[in-house]
Design a protein around this motif. Structure first.
Motif, mmCIF file in Angstrom:
data_model
loop_
_atom_site.group_PDB
_atom_site.id
_atom_site.type_symbol
_atom_site.label_atom_id
_atom_site.label_comp_id
_atom_site.label_asym_id
_atom_site.label_seq_id
_atom_site.Cartn_x
_atom_site.Cartn_y
_atom_site.Cartn_z
ATOM 1 N N TYR A 226 -99.020 -0.502 31.745
ATOM 2 C CA TYR A 226 -98.982 -0.553 30.285
ATOM 3 C C TYR A 226 -98.505 0.791 29.778
ATOM 4 N N LEU A 227 -97.344 0.812 29.119
ATOM 5 C CA LEU A 227 -96.748 2.033 28.584
ATOM 6 C C LEU A 227 -96.842 1.965 27.070
ATOM 7 N N GLN A 228 -97.857 2.636 26.514
ATOM 8 C CA GLN A 228 -98.216 2.483 25.115
ATOM 9 C C GLN A 228 -97.821 3.713 24.299
ATOM 10 N N SER A 229 -97.220 3.473 23.148
ATOM 11 C CA SER A 229 -96.904 4.567 22.225
ATOM 12 C C SER A 229 -98.164 4.991 21.473
ATOM 13 N N PRO A 230 -98.219 6.232 20.988
ATOM 14 C CA PRO A 230 -99.411 6.664 20.246
ATOM 15 C C PRO A 230 -99.599 5.883 18.953
ATOM 16 N N THR A 231 -98.492 5.537 18.297
ATOM 17 C CA THR A 231 -98.500 4.648 17.137
ATOM 18 C C THR A 231 -97.209 3.839 17.193
ATOM 19 N N LYS A 232 -97.200 2.683 16.546
ATOM 20 C CA LYS A 232 -95.989 1.868 16.551
ATOM 21 C C LYS A 232 -94.812 2.656 15.990
ATOM 22 N N GLY A 233 -93.682 2.577 16.699
ATOM 23 C CA GLY A 233 -92.491 3.253 16.230
ATOM 24 C C GLY A 233 -92.441 4.730 16.536
ATOM 25 N N THR A 234 -93.280 5.198 17.468
ATOM 26 C CA THR A 234 -93.230 6.587 17.904
ATOM 27 C C THR A 234 -92.775 6.627 19.359
ATOM 28 N N THR A 235 -91.770 7.429 19.657
ATOM 29 C CA THR A 235 -91.187 7.466 20.993
ATOM 30 C C THR A 235 -91.900 8.484 21.870
ATOM 31 N N VAL A 236 -92.439 8.011 22.995
ATOM 32 C CA VAL A 236 -92.901 8.871 24.082
ATOM 33 C C VAL A 236 -92.238 8.376 25.362
ATOM 34 N N ARG A 237 -92.229 9.232 26.396
ATOM 35 C CA ARG A 237 -91.387 8.955 27.554
ATOM 36 C C ARG A 237 -92.166 9.002 28.870
ATOM 37 N N THR A 238 -91.822 8.068 29.760
ATOM 38 C CA THR A 238 -92.368 8.045 31.115
ATOM 39 C C THR A 238 -91.217 7.916 32.094
ATOM 40 N N HIS A 239 -91.273 8.702 33.175
ATOM 41 C CA HIS A 239 -90.253 8.672 34.217
ATOM 42 C C HIS A 239 -90.909 8.187 35.502
ATOM 43 N N LEU A 240 -90.347 7.133 36.101
ATOM 44 C CA LEU A 240 -90.882 6.577 37.345
ATOM 45 C C LEU A 240 -89.792 6.579 38.396
ATOM 46 N N SER A 241 -90.090 7.115 39.568
ATOM 47 C CA SER A 241 -89.107 7.137 40.650
ATOM 48 C C SER A 241 -89.797 6.794 41.969
ATOM 49 N N GLY A 242 -89.111 5.985 42.765
ATOM 50 C CA GLY A 242 -89.633 5.611 44.071
ATOM 51 C C GLY A 242 -90.942 4.856 44.036
ATOM 52 N N CYS A 243 -91.239 4.198 42.933
ATOM 53 C CA CYS A 243 -92.517 3.497 42.796
ATOM 54 C C CYS A 243 -92.398 2.051 43.258
ATOM 55 N N ASP A 244 -93.520 1.473 43.628
ATOM 56 C CA ASP A 244 -93.604 0.079 44.058
ATOM 57 C C ASP A 244 -94.608 -0.605 43.132
ATOM 58 N N ILE A 245 -94.110 -1.523 42.292
ATOM 59 C CA ILE A 245 -94.930 -2.110 41.232
ATOM 60 C C ILE A 245 -94.930 -3.628 41.393
#
Length: 439
Positions: A226-245
């Motif tokens: 679950y990649l959740q923004s702090p409030t709707k319409g606010t951009t935050v970023r997550t970087h995932l590499s080599g992960c198995d989901i």
């Protein structure tokens, strides 16, 4: 339908472009972020394991009490580590790393689901954090006060700390979809209910920015990541590499921006009758949603995979109660714009935040197995036939405007600032094959 980017459009979806901006959608700011590759061995400031901290949460608590500055590294020795982990907003970033040779040797595990009553949560988990700092206790108390804890509180690892890094370990939500619920009666051979609300999150990034996951395995069924923004319409970023989901229903979902590089995305078909990988709820003015690059979309070898009833995703119509889309089958049905989304048949309302929760996902130069439905890899929301929460798959902003037709004009809503060619869903230079199951 399989919408495709042109080469010119694809250039706008580079890693650096996707991770470049943060802040309020439509008024964001340039903040270039180029994550560096993490590598073992680390020199931990705190260690979790025999002779050290008993739990990961205890190590986080010690770092908070010690008033640390600069990046703090918490090393976790191989083994299965039970218990929830809450990382609140902090003045220092944390790196949490498994100290084994491979991610599967170090497992963070708990069983928690969205339908869990707050009282049960308190009984099972409050005692384990009774001596935690107030920043942690306040999160736990708030969750325990809920009637049902909801998806936003049903995670093994909760990350609210900017700059957090997770490396070389597995996070497993052990919930087995076995909580009895109204309307869920059929169980499979494993004792799991095949339908109903079974959200059980492994990792929740709760409004944190510049979060990095590398060589991490995430395990659950519904709503794994679950990649959740702090409030709707606010951009935050997550970087995932080599992960198995892995998961089955909407198992990578949320509002924020994320770049997936070289990851394995595994669809499970042992429980739910259908499977969707992604369920983005990106705001229409947020530049990017989920972007997958050089990833492998594989399956578990189940019968569902053989029937090719798995899909790349569906756009989460977040908060919807009544829809302006489609052709209503309810006599006298009407949906109008309002402050909140609600539905008392036959009249409903939709908020601006819900209307503009369009969902964006692009898949680049990846390998997609034939378990994914080739003809309709992107699905509608809440069923393929009209219902009060229905929305068809929208590939561009122009599709949204065309589908809504005169409804926008009647509601006096204008999108003059939105380019009709704005991409919501698309692919570029993917290979469609049948690599078979991946364990």
């Amino acid at each position: 339908m399989r919408p495709q980017l042109t080469p010119a459009q694809a250039e706008a979806f580079s890693r650096d472009a996707v991770l470049r901006h943060t802040g309020r959608a439509g008024a964001d700011r340039a903040d270039p972020w180029v994550p560096e590759r993490l590598s073992l061995p680390f020199s931990p400031d705190y260690v979790v394991g025999r002779g050290h901290h008993r739990t990961v949460q205890a190590a986080v608590n010690s770092a908070i009490r010690d008033g640390r500055t600069g990046r703090v590294v918490i090393g976790v020795e191989p083994g299965v580590h039970e218990g929830l982990i809450h990382v609140p907003p902090l003045p220092f970033p944390i790196t949490l790393a498994g100290l084994g040779r491979r991610p599967e040797q170090t497992v963070l595990k708990a069983s928690i689901d969205a339908e869990m009553p707050g009282a049960e949560f308190a009984t099972r988990f409050e005692a384990h954090v009774s001596d935690a700092p107030e920043a942690v206790l306040s999160i736990v108390r708030r969750i325990a006060a809920q009637d049902k804890i909801t998806t936003a509180n049903a995670s093994v690892l909760r990350i609210e700390c900017d700059g957090f890094q997770l490396h070389n370990l597995t996070v497993r939500n052990g919930y087995q979809a076995d909580r009895a619920q109204d309307g869920a009666h059929r169980r499979n051979a494993a004792g799991q209910f095949t339908t109903g609300q079974h959200q059980a999150v492994a990792v929740l990034v709760d409004g944190a920015d510049r979060v990095q996951l590398q060589d991490v395995h995430l395990r659950s069924f519904q709503d794994t990541l679950y990649l959740q923004s702090p409030t709707k319409g606010t951009t935050v970023r997550t970087h995932l590499s080599g992960c198995d989901i892995e998961g089955d229903v909407d198992f990578i979902f949320g509002q924020s921006t994320a770049w997936f590089d070289g990851c394995t995305i595994r669809s499970l078909g042992t429980r739910a009758p259908e499977c969707w990988v992604a369920a983005p709820a990106t705001d229409i003015r947020t530049r990017y949603g989920f972007v997958f690059h050089d990833c492998d979309f594989v399956h578990d070898g189940s019968a569902l995979a053989q029937r090719r009833q798995m899909r790349l995703g569906r756009q989460w119509f977040e908060g919807v109660r009544a829809t302006p889309y489609g052709h209503p089958t309810v006599a006298g049905y009407r949906c109008d714009l309002a402050e909140t989304s609600a539905y008392t048949p036959p009249l409903g309302t939709i908020s601006r935040a819900t209307l503009e929760s369009v969902g964006k996902c692009v898949i680049l130069r990846s390998r997609i197995g034939r378990h994914i439905d080739l003809t309709t890899p992107w699905d509608s929301w809440s069923g393929r036939n009209w219902g009060p929460r229905y929305r068809p798959a929208l590939y561009t902003a122009g599709d949204m405007m065309a589908q809504l037709g005169g409804w926008l004009a009647r509601q006096r809503i204008r999108y003059d600032d939105i380019d009709p060619d704005m991409v919501f869903l698309s692919e570029f230079e993917n290979q469609w094959s049948d690599p078979g199951p991946s364990g």
